[in-house]
Design a protein around this motif. Structure first.
Motif, PDB file in Angstrom:
ATOM      1  N   ARG A   1       0.839  -1.197   0.000  1.00  0.00           N
ATOM      2  CA  ARG A   1       0.000   0.000   0.000  1.00  0.00           C
ATOM      3  C   ARG A   1       0.879   1.254   0.000  1.00  0.00           C
ATOM      4  O   ARG A   1       1.968   1.263   0.567  1.00  0.00           O
ATOM      5  CB  ARG A   1      -0.866   0.049   1.261  1.00  0.00           C
ATOM      6  CG  ARG A   1      -1.751  -1.153   1.439  1.00  0.00           C
ATOM      7  CD  ARG A   1      -3.032  -1.043   0.700  1.00  0.00           C
ATOM      8  NE  ARG A   1      -3.817   0.113   1.127  1.00  0.00           N
ATOM      9  CZ  ARG A   1      -4.991   0.451   0.592  1.00  0.00           C
ATOM     10  NH1 ARG A   1      -5.482  -0.270  -0.391  1.00  0.00           N
ATOM     11  NH2 ARG A   1      -5.659   1.488   1.015  1.00  0.00           N
ATOM     12  N   ILE A   2       0.369   2.288  -0.616  1.00  0.00           N
ATOM     13  CA  ILE A   2       1.043   3.582  -0.535  1.00  0.00           C
ATOM     14  C   ILE A   2       0.027   4.653  -0.137  1.00  0.00           C
ATOM     15  O   ILE A   2      -1.174   4.491  -0.331  1.00  0.00           O
ATOM     16  CB  ILE A   2       1.718   4.013  -1.858  1.00  0.00           C
ATOM     17  CG1 ILE A   2       0.708   4.053  -3.003  1.00  0.00           C
ATOM     18  CG2 ILE A   2       2.900   3.149  -2.179  1.00  0.00           C
ATOM     19  CD1 ILE A   2       1.231   4.752  -4.238  1.00  0.00           C
ATOM     20  N   VAL A   3       0.561   5.716   0.415  1.00  0.00           N
ATOM     21  CA  VAL A   3      -0.245   6.892   0.693  1.00  0.00           C
ATOM     22  C   VAL A   3       0.570   8.092   0.224  1.00  0.00           C
ATOM     23  O   VAL A   3       1.781   8.151   0.453  1.00  0.00           O
ATOM     24  CB  VAL A   3      -0.536   7.044   2.199  1.00  0.00           C
ATOM     25  CG1 VAL A   3      -1.159   8.397   2.500  1.00  0.00           C
ATOM     26  CG2 VAL A   3      -1.458   5.934   2.684  1.00  0.00           C
ATOM     27  N   VAL A   4      -0.080   8.999  -0.464  1.00  0.00           N
ATOM     28  CA  VAL A   4       0.597  10.245  -0.828  1.00  0.00           C
ATOM     29  C   VAL A   4       0.018  11.367   0.029  1.00  0.00           C
ATOM     30  O   VAL A   4      -1.202  11.542   0.093  1.00  0.00           O
ATOM     31  CB  VAL A   4       0.414  10.590  -2.323  1.00  0.00           C
ATOM     32  CG1 VAL A   4       1.084  11.922  -2.647  1.00  0.00           C
ATOM     33  CG2 VAL A   4       0.981   9.485  -3.200  1.00  0.00           C
ATOM     34  N   ASP A   5       0.893  12.051   0.712  1.00  0.00           N
ATOM     35  CA  ASP A   5       0.480  13.205   1.508  1.00  0.00           C
ATOM     36  C   ASP A   5       0.220  14.372   0.556  1.00  0.00           C
ATOM     37  O   ASP A   5       1.135  15.069   0.121  1.00  0.00           O
ATOM     38  CB  ASP A   5       1.582  13.558   2.503  1.00  0.00           C
ATOM     39  CG  ASP A   5       1.161  14.707   3.411  1.00  0.00           C
ATOM     40  OD1 ASP A   5       0.172  15.394   3.098  1.00  0.00           O
ATOM     41  OD2 ASP A   5       1.847  14.924   4.419  1.00  0.00           O
ATOM     42  N   LEU A   6      -1.051  14.547   0.228  1.00  0.00           N
ATOM     43  CA  LEU A   6      -1.395  15.536  -0.800  1.00  0.00           C
ATOM     44  C   LEU A   6      -1.259  16.970  -0.287  1.00  0.00           C
ATOM     45  O   LEU A   6      -1.278  17.917  -1.068  1.00  0.00           O
ATOM     46  CB  LEU A   6      -2.814  15.276  -1.317  1.00  0.00           C
ATOM     47  CG  LEU A   6      -2.962  13.937  -2.061  1.00  0.00           C
ATOM     48  CD1 LEU A   6      -4.416  13.665  -2.411  1.00  0.00           C
ATOM     49  CD2 LEU A   6      -2.100  13.892  -3.315  1.00  0.00           C
ATOM     50  N   THR A   7      -1.085  17.128   1.018  1.00  0.00           N
ATOM     51  CA  THR A   7      -0.820  18.474   1.525  1.00  0.00           C
ATOM     52  C   THR A   7       0.630  18.857   1.251  1.00  0.00           C
ATOM     53  O   THR A   7       0.973  20.026   1.234  1.00  0.00           O
ATOM     54  CB  THR A   7      -1.098  18.577   3.040  1.00  0.00           C
ATOM     55  OG1 THR A   7      -0.230  17.695   3.738  1.00  0.00           O
ATOM     56  CG2 THR A   7      -2.536  18.230   3.361  1.00  0.00           C
ATOM     57  N   ARG A   8       1.485  17.837   1.061  1.00  0.00           N
ATOM     58  CA  ARG A   8       2.892  18.103   0.749  1.00  0.00           C
ATOM     59  C   ARG A   8       3.161  18.139  -0.747  1.00  0.00           C
ATOM     60  O   ARG A   8       4.043  18.842  -1.220  1.00  0.00           O
ATOM     61  CB  ARG A   8       3.756  16.983   1.321  1.00  0.00           C
ATOM     62  CG  ARG A   8       4.150  17.182   2.731  1.00  0.00           C
ATOM     63  CD  ARG A   8       5.405  16.378   2.937  1.00  0.00           C
ATOM     64  NE  ARG A   8       5.419  15.776   4.251  1.00  0.00           N
ATOM     65  CZ  ARG A   8       6.399  15.020   4.688  1.00  0.00           C
ATOM     66  NH1 ARG A   8       7.418  14.746   3.897  1.00  0.00           N
ATOM     67  NH2 ARG A   8       6.370  14.537   5.882  1.00  0.00           N
ATOM     68  N   CYS A   9       2.420  17.307  -1.476  1.00  0.00           N
ATOM     69  CA  CYS A   9       2.658  17.146  -2.916  1.00  0.00           C
ATOM     70  C   CYS A   9       2.550  18.484  -3.626  1.00  0.00           C
ATOM     71  O   CYS A   9       1.588  19.222  -3.461  1.00  0.00           O
ATOM     72  CB  CYS A   9       1.634  16.161  -3.477  1.00  0.00           C
ATOM     73  SG  CYS A   9       1.657  16.069  -5.263  1.00  0.00           S
ATOM     74  N   GLN A  10       3.576  18.785  -4.409  1.00  0.00           N
ATOM     75  CA  GLN A  10       3.594  20.034  -5.165  1.00  0.00           C
ATOM     76  C   GLN A  10       3.427  19.780  -6.655  1.00  0.00           C
ATOM     77  O   GLN A  10       3.768  20.623  -7.471  1.00  0.00           O
ATOM     78  CB  GLN A  10       4.921  20.770  -4.936  1.00  0.00           C
ATOM     79  CG  GLN A  10       5.179  21.132  -3.491  1.00  0.00           C
ATOM     80  CD  GLN A  10       4.214  22.183  -2.978  1.00  0.00           C
ATOM     81  OE1 GLN A  10       3.919  23.128  -3.674  1.00  0.00           O
ATOM     82  NE2 GLN A  10       3.702  21.995  -1.766  1.00  0.00           N
ATOM     83  N   ALA A  11       2.966  18.578  -6.980  1.00  0.00           N
ATOM     84  CA  ALA A  11       2.726  18.203  -8.381  1.00  0.00           C
ATOM     85  C   ALA A  11       3.961  18.368  -9.252  1.00  0.00           C
ATOM     86  O   ALA A  11       3.890  18.832 -10.376  1.00  0.00           O
ATOM     87  CB  ALA A  11       1.543  18.992  -8.958  1.00  0.00           C
ATOM     88  N   TYR A  12       5.096  17.944  -8.719  1.00  0.00           N
ATOM     89  CA  TYR A  12       6.331  17.978  -9.513  1.00  0.00           C
ATOM     90  C   TYR A  12       6.346  16.915 -10.597  1.00  0.00           C
ATOM     91  O   TYR A  12       7.157  16.962 -11.509  1.00  0.00           O
ATOM     92  CB  TYR A  12       7.555  17.780  -8.615  1.00  0.00           C
ATOM     93  CG  TYR A  12       7.858  18.955  -7.729  1.00  0.00           C
ATOM     94  CD1 TYR A  12       8.213  20.175  -8.276  1.00  0.00           C
ATOM     95  CD2 TYR A  12       7.793  18.833  -6.349  1.00  0.00           C
ATOM     96  CE1 TYR A  12       8.489  21.252  -7.465  1.00  0.00           C
ATOM     97  CE2 TYR A  12       8.069  19.901  -5.527  1.00  0.00           C
ATOM     98  CZ  TYR A  12       8.415  21.111  -6.088  1.00  0.00           C
ATOM     99  OH  TYR A  12       8.680  22.171  -5.276  1.00  0.00           O
ATOM    100  N   ALA A  13       5.484  15.894 -10.397  1.00  0.00           N
ATOM    101  CA  ALA A  13       5.275  14.850 -11.420  1.00  0.00           C
ATOM    102  C   ALA A  13       6.449  13.896 -11.608  1.00  0.00           C
ATOM    103  O   ALA A  13       6.481  13.153 -12.568  1.00  0.00           O
ATOM    104  CB  ALA A  13       4.872  15.458 -12.758  1.00  0.00           C
TER     105      ALA A  13
ATOM    106  N   LEU B   1       4.488   7.795   0.863  1.00  0.00           N
ATOM    107  CA  LEU B   1       4.819   6.850   1.930  1.00  0.00           C
ATOM    108  C   LEU B   1       4.483   5.452   1.451  1.00  0.00           C
ATOM    109  O   LEU B   1       3.417   5.214   0.885  1.00  0.00           O
ATOM    110  CB  LEU B   1       4.021   7.159   3.194  1.00  0.00           C
ATOM    111  CG  LEU B   1       4.240   8.549   3.792  1.00  0.00           C
ATOM    112  CD1 LEU B   1       3.330   8.746   4.982  1.00  0.00           C
ATOM    113  CD2 LEU B   1       5.693   8.741   4.175  1.00  0.00           C
ATOM    114  N   LEU B   2       5.387   4.526   1.708  1.00  0.00           N
ATOM    115  CA  LEU B   2       5.262   3.177   1.166  1.00  0.00           C
ATOM    116  C   LEU B   2       5.178   2.153   2.285  1.00  0.00           C
ATOM    117  O   LEU B   2       5.973   2.192   3.217  1.00  0.00           O
ATOM    118  CB  LEU B   2       6.482   2.904   0.291  1.00  0.00           C
ATOM    119  CG  LEU B   2       6.642   1.548  -0.363  1.00  0.00           C
ATOM    120  CD1 LEU B   2       5.572   1.324  -1.407  1.00  0.00           C
ATOM    121  CD2 LEU B   2       8.022   1.451  -0.991  1.00  0.00           C
ATOM    122  N   GLY B   3       4.221   1.239   2.166  1.00  0.00           N
ATOM    123  CA  GLY B   3       4.146   0.068   3.022  1.00  0.00           C
ATOM    124  C   GLY B   3       4.294   0.346   4.496  1.00  0.00           C
ATOM    125  O   GLY B   3       3.423   0.950   5.106  1.00  0.00           O
TER     126      GLY B   3
END
Ligand code: SF4
Length: 69
Positions: free
Chosen positions: A2-14, A59-61
């Motif tokens: 499982r992964i989770v992306v902290d979308l409050t941190r993500c700056q869409a750098y891609a 974040l991974l696993g």
């Protein structure tokens, strides 16, 4: 895994989209979509994305907090 992306941190750098396009997808300029359940064959790519993300938003696993399996 499982992964989770902290979308409050993500700056869409891609970077993640570039490295693992089957898992991460950008919609528009800054809306990141992703599959929380990563198939085994995508794991290496996702690990590269974790390292490549400039803001460490993925974040991974085992790093994923309580409530996520
Ligand atoms: S590499 Fe990181 S900041 Fe960039 S889109 Fe992916 S999660 Fe967001």
């Amino acid at each position: 895994m499982r992964i989770v992306v902290d979308l409050t941190r993500c700056q869409a750098y891609a970077q993640c989209v570039f490295l693992a396009p089957q898992v991460f997808e950008l919609h528009g300029e800054e809306a990141l979509l992703y599959s929380a359940d990563v198939p085994d064959e995508q794991l290496d790519r996702v690990r590269q994305a974790v390292v490549a993300c400039p803001v460490r938003a993925i974040l991974l696993g085992e790093e994923v907090g309580v409530g996520v399996r």
